[in-house]
Design an enzyme around this catalytic site. Structure first.
Site, PDB file in Angstrom:
ATOM      1  N   THR A  32       0.659  -1.108   0.022  1.00 44.17           N
ATOM      2  CA  THR A  32       0.026  -0.110   0.053  1.00 44.17           C
ATOM      3  C   THR A  32       0.962   1.259   0.064  1.00 44.17           C
ATOM      4  O   THR A  32       1.986   1.305   0.560  1.00 44.17           O
ATOM      5  CB  THR A  32      -0.592   0.036   1.219  1.00 44.17           C
ATOM      6  OG1 THR A  32      -1.518   1.347   1.583  1.00 44.17           O
ATOM      7  CG2 THR A  32      -0.032  -0.439   2.471  1.00 44.17           C
ATOM      8  N   TYR A  53      -1.268   0.480  10.567  1.00 45.52           N
ATOM      9  CA  TYR A  53      -1.688  -0.310   9.128  1.00 45.52           C
ATOM     10  C   TYR A  53      -0.633  -0.365   8.316  1.00 45.52           C
ATOM     11  O   TYR A  53      -0.021  -1.185   7.769  1.00 45.52           O
ATOM     12  CB  TYR A  53      -2.893   0.506   8.742  1.00 45.52           C
ATOM     13  CG  TYR A  53      -3.318  -0.149   7.077  1.00 45.52           C
ATOM     14  CD1 TYR A  53      -3.629  -1.459   6.948  1.00 45.52           C
ATOM     15  CD2 TYR A  53      -3.185   0.805   6.222  1.00 45.52           C
ATOM     16  CE1 TYR A  53      -3.686  -1.925   5.476  1.00 45.52           C
ATOM     17  CE2 TYR A  53      -3.307   0.190   4.756  1.00 45.52           C
ATOM     18  CZ  TYR A  53      -3.571  -1.100   4.528  1.00 45.52           C
ATOM     19  OH  TYR A  53      -3.608  -1.290   3.212  1.00 45.52           O
ATOM     20  N   PHE A 102      -2.239   2.645  -4.696  1.00 45.98           N
ATOM     21  CA  PHE A 102      -2.604   3.950  -4.221  1.00 45.98           C
ATOM     22  C   PHE A 102      -4.060   3.702  -4.059  1.00 45.98           C
ATOM     23  O   PHE A 102      -4.491   2.854  -3.358  1.00 45.98           O
ATOM     24  CB  PHE A 102      -2.231   4.984  -5.176  1.00 45.98           C
ATOM     25  CG  PHE A 102      -0.724   5.276  -4.909  1.00 45.98           C
ATOM     26  CD1 PHE A 102       0.121   4.446  -5.235  1.00 45.98           C
ATOM     27  CD2 PHE A 102      -0.069   6.509  -4.388  1.00 45.98           C
ATOM     28  CE1 PHE A 102       1.756   4.486  -4.772  1.00 45.98           C
ATOM     29  CE2 PHE A 102       0.807   6.780  -4.262  1.00 45.98           C
ATOM     30  CZ  PHE A 102       1.898   5.821  -4.307  1.00 45.98           C
ATOM     31  N   ILE A 159     -15.751  18.190   3.194  1.00 41.38           N
ATOM     32  CA  ILE A 159     -14.409  18.483   2.427  1.00 41.38           C
ATOM     33  C   ILE A 159     -13.215  18.925   3.628  1.00 41.38           C
ATOM     34  O   ILE A 159     -13.668  19.916   4.256  1.00 41.38           O
ATOM     35  CB  ILE A 159     -14.380  19.509   1.485  1.00 41.38           C
ATOM     36  CG1 ILE A 159     -15.328  19.071   0.265  1.00 41.38           C
ATOM     37  CG2 ILE A 159     -13.036  19.670   0.973  1.00 41.38           C
ATOM     38  CD1 ILE A 159     -15.401  19.990  -0.933  1.00 41.38           C
ATOM     39  N   ARG A 165      -7.857  17.862   8.164  1.00 46.31           N
ATOM     40  CA  ARG A 165      -7.936  16.906   9.114  1.00 46.31           C
ATOM     41  C   ARG A 165      -6.311  16.193   9.484  1.00 46.31           C
ATOM     42  O   ARG A 165      -5.672  16.060   8.546  1.00 46.31           O
ATOM     43  CB  ARG A 165      -8.491  15.593   8.826  1.00 46.31           C
ATOM     44  CG  ARG A 165      -9.091  14.371   9.278  1.00 46.31           C
ATOM     45  CD  ARG A 165     -10.072  13.796   8.580  1.00 46.31           C
ATOM     46  NE  ARG A 165      -9.581  13.311   7.335  1.00 46.31           N
ATOM     47  CZ  ARG A 165     -10.167  12.317   6.591  1.00 46.31           C
ATOM     48  NH1 ARG A 165     -11.486  11.750   6.731  1.00 46.31           N
ATOM     49  NH2 ARG A 165      -9.583  12.150   5.227  1.00 46.31           N
ATOM     50  N   ALA A 166      -6.122  16.009  10.670  1.00 47.42           N
ATOM     51  CA  ALA A 166      -4.721  15.496  10.899  1.00 47.42           C
ATOM     52  C   ALA A 166      -4.449  14.303  10.290  1.00 47.42           C
ATOM     53  O   ALA A 166      -5.241  13.376  10.211  1.00 47.42           O
ATOM     54  CB  ALA A 166      -4.636  15.313  12.714  1.00 47.42           C
ATOM     55  N   ASP A 193      -3.631  13.771   7.173  1.00 44.53           N
ATOM     56  CA  ASP A 193      -4.036  13.672   5.598  1.00 44.53           C
ATOM     57  C   ASP A 193      -2.775  14.645   4.862  1.00 44.53           C
ATOM     58  O   ASP A 193      -2.601  15.791   5.080  1.00 44.53           O
ATOM     59  CB  ASP A 193      -5.039  14.674   5.467  1.00 44.53           C
ATOM     60  CG  ASP A 193      -6.480  13.881   5.298  1.00 44.53           C
ATOM     61  OD1 ASP A 193      -6.483  12.865   5.367  1.00 44.53           O
ATOM     62  OD2 ASP A 193      -7.614  14.673   5.342  1.00 44.53           O
TER      63      ASP A 193
HETATM   64  N1  LIG Z   1      -8.905  -1.064  -0.282  1.00 41.19           N
HETATM   65  C1  LIG Z   1      -7.594  -0.281  -0.881  1.00 41.19           C
HETATM   66  O1  LIG Z   1      -7.818   0.709  -1.173  1.00 41.19           O
HETATM   67  C2  LIG Z   1      -6.234  -0.873  -0.565  1.00 41.19           C
HETATM   68  C3  LIG Z   1      -5.063  -0.085  -0.944  1.00 41.19           C
HETATM   69  C4  LIG Z   1      -3.811  -0.415  -0.644  1.00 41.19           C
HETATM   70  C5  LIG Z   1      -3.752  -1.700  -0.276  1.00 41.19           C
HETATM   71  N2  LIG Z   1      -4.831  -2.659   0.024  1.00 41.19           N
HETATM   72  C6  LIG Z   1      -4.430  -4.016   0.509  1.00 41.19           C
HETATM   73  O2  LIG Z   1      -5.198  -4.797  -0.471  1.00 41.19           O
HETATM   74  C7  LIG Z   1      -5.496  -5.997   0.369  1.00 41.19           C
HETATM   75  C8  LIG Z   1      -6.993  -6.253   0.128  1.00 41.19           C
HETATM   76  O3  LIG Z   1      -7.923  -5.018   0.475  1.00 41.19           O
HETATM   77  P1  LIG Z   1      -9.261  -5.138   0.339  1.00 41.19           P
HETATM   78  O4  LIG Z   1      -9.671  -3.633   0.417  1.00 41.19           O
HETATM   79  O5  LIG Z   1      -9.862  -6.122  -0.744  1.00 41.19           O
HETATM   80  O6  LIG Z   1      -9.859  -5.512   1.689  1.00 41.19           O
HETATM   81  P2  LIG Z   1     -10.916  -6.720   2.098  1.00 41.19           P
HETATM   82  O7  LIG Z   1     -11.235  -6.754   3.517  1.00 41.19           O
HETATM   83  O8  LIG Z   1     -12.183  -6.691   1.177  1.00 41.19           O
HETATM   84  O9  LIG Z   1     -10.113  -8.038   1.822  1.00 41.19           O
HETATM   85  C9  LIG Z   1      -9.427  -8.866   2.560  1.00 41.19           C
HETATM   86  C10 LIG Z   1      -9.730 -10.409   2.542  1.00 41.19           C
HETATM   87  O10 LIG Z   1      -9.260 -11.048   3.489  1.00 41.19           O
HETATM   88  C11 LIG Z   1      -9.703 -11.832   4.280  1.00 41.19           C
HETATM   89  N3  LIG Z   1      -8.905 -12.123   5.488  1.00 41.19           N
HETATM   90  C12 LIG Z   1      -8.479 -11.200   6.460  1.00 41.19           C
HETATM   91  N4  LIG Z   1      -7.813 -11.960   7.294  1.00 41.19           N
HETATM   92  C13 LIG Z   1      -7.800 -12.983   6.982  1.00 41.19           C
HETATM   93  C14 LIG Z   1      -7.199 -13.960   7.731  1.00 41.19           C
HETATM   94  N5  LIG Z   1      -6.441 -14.056   8.934  1.00 41.19           N
HETATM   95  N6  LIG Z   1      -7.458 -15.365   7.146  1.00 41.19           N
HETATM   96  C15 LIG Z   1      -8.029 -15.523   6.005  1.00 41.19           C
HETATM   97  N7  LIG Z   1      -8.780 -14.753   5.345  1.00 41.19           N
HETATM   98  C16 LIG Z   1      -8.529 -13.242   5.787  1.00 41.19           C
HETATM   99  C17 LIG Z   1     -11.035 -11.220   4.372  1.00 41.19           C
HETATM  100  O11 LIG Z   1     -12.214 -12.010   4.868  1.00 41.19           O
HETATM  101  C18 LIG Z   1     -11.508 -10.391   3.233  1.00 41.19           C
HETATM  102  O12 LIG Z   1     -11.960 -11.204   2.186  1.00 41.19           O
HETATM  103  C19 LIG Z   1      -5.409  -5.991   1.766  1.00 41.19           C
HETATM  104  O13 LIG Z   1      -3.710  -6.602   1.766  1.00 41.19           O
HETATM  105  C20 LIG Z   1      -4.949  -4.402   1.681  1.00 41.19           C
HETATM  106  O14 LIG Z   1      -3.901  -4.013   2.683  1.00 41.19           O
HETATM  107  C21 LIG Z   1      -6.107  -2.080  -0.156  1.00 41.19           C
END
Ligand SMILES: NC(=O)c1ccc[n+]([C@@H]2O[C@H](COP(=O)([O-])OP(=O)(O)OC[C@H]3O[C@@H](n4cnc5c(N)ncnc54)[C@H](O)[C@@H]3O)[C@@H](O)[C@H]2O)c1
Length: 330
Positions: free
Chosen positions: A115, A139, A167, A205, A280-281, A283
């Site tokens: 991320t 995180y 991103f 905003i 907002r703090a 950001d």
């Molecule tokens: N959403 C974003 O904007 C974003 C941005 C940057 C990085 N990410 C990364 O992308 C990945 C997916 O994000 P997302 O938005 O799809 O989240 P999400 O919550 O939709 O998906 C996470 C999935 O992992 C499963 N999960 C979590 N812990 C688990 C465990 N211990 N065992 C088995 N399954 C488990 C959940 O049930 C879920 O299906 C993450 O690693 C997140 O850090 C997301």
């Protein structure tokens, strides 16, 4: 045919990637505890309901697997500040369980969902992969810790790893069948859509006095289907170059808060109340990716990340699934 294990494949970005893998002829096994994921999102793949911490079950699931795509994690920045141990346990320790299970099972390739949060307050815009990583919340720190552990494991165990630093993931599958089903909406794009659909009475905003063209913060929005395609490119090129490589995934362009709101109003045809409040703090003013490395080395290009297309697809998903999949998730 290549067989891929996708941890967290039933979640938002995971389910789009599973769909893309299947469409490209891969065999897919989803490994997900369904804590925030949905069976319906991966109906076309084999699903093993399992917990990352369960190394025995993971090892059995890794039988005959060529590569892993690792999405499973907790994702809320605010929650990570309130409950850091929960985030270090799932995003870091449970990730190590996966790496160890892969080692035992002889699976040597992994693409990891990282991320932009690993950069914290960026020191340069656009942000390069070589920019300092100084996360400002557990995180981002937990994701960076896993990246770093992966780097050492790739060298020691002769594995191949790619960490993809997303991103702002946004939008939904163009079919209208997959989308972001989280009920807690931490992202501006989804909040704007909820406002357009009348589910939020107003949108705030945070700060209109930033040093940007219209005074509001800018972010790099990338469509979830563009992200999904990048995983295929990463899998195809995983054995090239250094054992572990890191790539930014974004568009390289910033879109301001006001531009997101204007695009949402235009695409939805709905007006909603917008209130301007103070900054907002925590950001950063701007968070924009330098994507030269992914373009050069992976052949990555975005094709769906125009902000109006992002909003259009997300809107379609929310209209068709007002309560998410069967009833939503955390
Ligand atoms: N959403 C974003 O904007 C974003 C941005 C940057 C990085 N990410 C990364 O992308 C990945 C997916 O994000 P997302 O938005 O799809 O989240 P999400 O919550 O939709 O998906 C996470 C999935 O992992 C499963 N999960 C979590 N812990 C688990 C465990 N211990 N065992 C088995 N399954 C488990 C959940 O049930 C879920 O299906 C993450 O690693 C997140 O850090 C997301």
């Amino acid at each position: 045919m290549k067989k891929i294990l996708v941890t967290g494949g039933a979640g938002y970005i995971g389910s789009h990637t599973v769909r893309e893998l299947l469409d490209n002829g891969y065999e897919v096994v989803v490994y997900d505890n369904l804590e925030s994921g949905h069976k319906e999102a991966v109906a076309k793949a084999k699903l093993i309901e399992g917990e990352l911490a369960d190394s025995g079950k993971l090892q059995a699931a890794l039988e005959g697997i060529d590569a892993v795509v690792h999405f499973a994690a907790y994702i809320y920045v605010d929650e990570s500040v309130a409950e850091p141990a929960k985030y270090y346990r799932n995003n870091f320790s449970n990730g190590l369980v996966l790496l160890e299970a892969m080692r035992q099972a002889g699976v040597k390739k992994i693409v990891f969902s990282s991320t932009a949060a690993v950069y914290g307050e960026p020191t340069e815009i656009p942000v390069k992969e070589s920019s300092p990583t100084q996360p400002i919340n557990p995180y981002g720190h937990s994701k960076l810790m896993f990246e770093q552990a992966l780097d050492w494991c790739c060298r020691a165990y002769e594995m191949h790893g790619i960490s993809l630093r997303y991103f702002n993931a946004s939008g939904a599958h163009k079919s209208g069948e997959l989308g972001d089903a989280h009920l807690v909406q931490a992202h501006l794009g989804t909040a704007a859509i909820k406002a357009a659909l009348g589910e939020l009475s107003e949108l705030k905003i945070f700060g209109t006095d930033w040093d940007t063209a219209d005074g509001t913060c800018t972010r790099d929005y990338i469509h979830v289907s563009d992200l999904a395609r990048a995983h295929i490119l990463a899998l195809e090129k995983i054995e090239e170059g250094e054992p572990h490589r890191v790539y930014n995934l974004g568009t390289g362009k910033g879109v301001s808060v006001k531009e997101v709101l204007a695009a949402t109003k235009k695409v939805s045809g709905a007006d909603f109340k917008v209130t301007e409040t103070g900054r907002r703090a925590g950001d950063p003013q701007a968070l924009i990716a330098n994507v030269d490395k992914a373009r050069r080395e992976l052949g990555f290009e975005t094709t769906e990340s125009d902000i109006e297309h992002i909003i259009e697809t997300a809107l379609r998903w929310h209209q068709r699934h007002p309560k998410g999949f069967s009833g939503g998730s955390s």
